[in-house]
Design an enzyme around this catalytic site. Structure first.
Site, PDB file in Angstrom:
ATOM      1  N   CYS A   1       0.845  -1.193   0.000  1.00  0.00           N
ATOM      2  CA  CYS A   1       0.000   0.000   0.000  1.00  0.00           C
ATOM      3  C   CYS A   1       0.874   1.234   0.000  1.00  0.00           C
ATOM      4  CB  CYS A   1      -0.938   0.017   1.199  1.00  0.00           C
ATOM      5  SG  CYS A   1      -2.321   1.180   0.966  1.00  0.00           S
TER       6      CYS A   1
ATOM      7  N   CYS B   1      -0.174   4.326   1.727  1.00  0.00           N
ATOM      8  CA  CYS B   1      -0.527   5.367   2.712  1.00  0.00           C
ATOM      9  C   CYS B   1       0.565   5.647   3.733  1.00  0.00           C
ATOM     10  CB  CYS B   1      -1.851   5.057   3.392  1.00  0.00           C
ATOM     11  SG  CYS B   1      -1.912   3.449   4.179  1.00  0.00           S
TER      12      CYS B   1
ATOM     13  N   LYS C   1     -12.795  -4.265   2.105  1.00  0.00           N
ATOM     14  CA  LYS C   1     -12.241  -3.442   3.177  1.00  0.00           C
ATOM     15  C   LYS C   1     -13.140  -2.232   3.351  1.00  0.00           C
ATOM     16  CE  LYS C   1      -8.109  -0.856   4.505  1.00  0.00           C
ATOM     17  NZ  LYS C   1      -6.694  -0.598   4.171  1.00  0.00           N
TER      18      LYS C   1
ATOM     19  N   LYS D   1     -12.238  -6.967   6.144  1.00  0.00           N
ATOM     20  CA  LYS D   1     -11.644  -6.105   7.157  1.00  0.00           C
ATOM     21  C   LYS D   1     -12.529  -4.912   7.426  1.00  0.00           C
ATOM     22  CE  LYS D   1      -7.697  -3.115   7.688  1.00  0.00           C
ATOM     23  NZ  LYS D   1      -6.558  -2.545   7.015  1.00  0.00           N
TER      24      LYS D   1
ATOM     25  N   SER E   1      -6.813  -2.955  14.569  1.00  0.00           N
ATOM     26  CA  SER E   1      -6.227  -2.278  15.731  1.00  0.00           C
ATOM     27  C   SER E   1      -7.273  -1.800  16.734  1.00  0.00           C
ATOM     28  CB  SER E   1      -5.367  -1.107  15.260  1.00  0.00           C
ATOM     29  OG  SER E   1      -6.124  -0.221  14.459  1.00  0.00           O
TER      30      SER E   1
ATOM     31  N   TYR F   1      -3.574  -8.807  16.288  1.00  0.00           N
ATOM     32  CA  TYR F   1      -2.536  -8.353  17.223  1.00  0.00           C
ATOM     33  C   TYR F   1      -2.507  -9.237  18.467  1.00  0.00           C
ATOM     34  CZ  TYR F   1      -2.844  -4.539  13.964  1.00  0.00           C
ATOM     35  OH  TYR F   1      -2.867  -3.828  12.797  1.00  0.00           O
TER      36      TYR F   1
HETATM   37  C1  PBG Z   1      -3.391   0.637   4.978  1.00  0.00           C
HETATM   38  C2  PBG Z   1      -3.884  -0.232   6.062  1.00  0.00           C
HETATM   39  C3  PBG Z   1      -4.700   0.130   7.146  1.00  0.00           C
HETATM   40  C4  PBG Z   1      -4.779  -0.976   7.981  1.00  0.00           C
HETATM   41  C5  PBG Z   1      -4.042  -1.995   7.385  1.00  0.00           C
HETATM   42  N1  PBG Z   1      -3.509  -1.528   6.183  1.00  0.00           N
HETATM   43  C6  PBG Z   1      -5.269   1.430   7.532  1.00  0.00           C
HETATM   44  C7  PBG Z   1      -6.228   2.136   6.694  1.00  0.00           C
HETATM   45  O1  PBG Z   1      -6.809   1.656   5.736  1.00  0.00           O
HETATM   46  O2  PBG Z   1      -6.398   3.312   7.051  1.00  0.00           O
HETATM   47  C8  PBG Z   1      -5.507  -1.013   9.282  1.00  0.00           C
HETATM   48  C9  PBG Z   1      -5.182  -2.123  10.185  1.00  0.00           C
HETATM   49  C10 PBG Z   1      -5.639  -1.971  11.566  1.00  0.00           C
HETATM   50  O3  PBG Z   1      -6.397  -1.054  11.942  1.00  0.00           O
HETATM   51  O4  PBG Z   1      -5.213  -2.802  12.365  1.00  0.00           O
HETATM   52  N2  PBG Z   1      -3.955   0.529   3.744  1.00  0.00           N
END
Ligand code: PBG
Length: 303
Positions: A94, A96, A176, A229, A255, A294
């Site tokens: 990714c 970001c 997602k 997700k 998370s 986690y």
């Molecule tokens: C990035 C990504 C994210 C997560 C995993 N890969 C964050 C998002 O989309 O903002 C989140 C994982 C988590 O919250 O544990 N593309």
């Protein structure tokens, strides 16, 4: 529930020489590249076999160019981990964490600071292809594109095949959602959007049937594992994907799902291990073959 169902996220940080605790994710740290192997060995000792590697780069720019650098943080960590451990290495593909604006792709022109900004989908695909290839070259056993760009699975499959990585499977973040449960991760990986939101590429939490369309597209493009997700608030979607598609299903116990159990346990309101186990067991019961969590080490150790 067994250790081999679980995938442990690992954060490798190119900006530090020392382990940095992640405040909103108790027990988790960002580790320097030099400690990536140690970190993965800790995971392996618990019985967990697979890790998902996330990187925090040494610098960020508009296009996220450190994401596909041969000496990038994930590339260096992956080379070391695959050389020195027997862990199964999955890498996060990714942008970001690598872009200075924190979006998962290239922005439309003159978008700076515009809260209605959108990502240029097709221009982003080329960059995702480079990232995935660079991870495979570094030894990644599986790549996991998490940006929800349309066509990302097909584009990555084609590029991997073109350079001979036909045996590197793709774990696609197929459904997602644009979720408020990612908050702690965005601190951990320093990937919050600086302005705007991710609603134009991640899914609307209200939509259930759209998930099937998103997943069907990824299957048609060659996805090997289908991920939903977040996990707990979307167990209906996990069950739908299990029922409708003949592929391994993964779910990401994100998370925020981790942080909220910790916060309640800290106050003595919940039993951490019992609620963690019940959560991940429920995700498996709903239909997930694999759970990114986690809690992986804690649960595997207690198993
Ligand atoms: C990035 C990504 C994210 C997560 C995993 N890969 C964050 C998002 O989309 O903002 C989140 C994982 C988590 O919250 O544990 N593309």
């Amino acid at each position: 529930l067994s250790a081999s169902d679980l995938i442990a996220p690992v954060f490798v940080d190119a900006t530090t020489d020392e382990r940095q605790p992640i405040e909103s994710m108790p027990g988790h740290e960002r580790v320097p590249v030099a400690e990536a192997v140690d970190r993965v060995q800790e995971v392996r000792k618990t019985g967990v076999e697979a890790v998902m590697v996330f990187g925090i780069p040494d610098s960020k720019d508009e296009r996220g160019s450190r994401a596909w650098a041969e000496d990038g943080v994930v590339q260096r960590a992956t080379r070391a981990i695959t050389a020195e451990t027997d862990a199964y290495v999955i890498t996060d593909v990714c942008l970001c964490e690598y872009t200075d604006h924190g979006h998962c792709g290239v922005l439309e022109e003159d978008a700076s600071e515009d809260p209605t900004v959108t990502v240029e989908n097709d221009e982003t695909l080329e960059l995702l292809e480079r990232i995935a290839v660079s991870h495979a070259e570094a030894g990644a056993e599986m790549v996991a594109p998490s940006g929800m760009m349309d066509g990302m699975v097909g584009a990555i499959r084609e590029s991997l095949d073109a350079v001979g990585h036909t045996d590197v499977p793709i774990l696609s973040y197929a459904a997602k959602y644009e979720s408020a449960f990612y908050g702690p991760f965005r601190d951990a990986a320093d990937g919050a959007p600086a302005f705007g939101d991710r609603r134009h590429y991640q899914m609307d939490p209200a939509n259930r049937r759209e998930a099937k369309r998103e997943v069907a597209l990824d299957v048609a493009e060659g996805a090997d594992v289908l991920m939903v997700k977040p996990a707990l608030p979307y167990l209906d979607v996990v069950a739908d994907v299990r029922r409708e598609f003949d592929r391994p299903v993964a779910a990401y116990n994100v998370s925020g799902e981790y942080a909220m159990l910790h916060a309640a346990a800290d106050r003595g309101w919940l039993d951490l291990e019992a609620t963690a186990r019940e959560s991940v067991l429920s995700i498996k019961r709903a239909g997930a073959d694999l759970v990114v969590t986690y809690f992986a080490e804690t649960l595997a150790e207690a198993a």
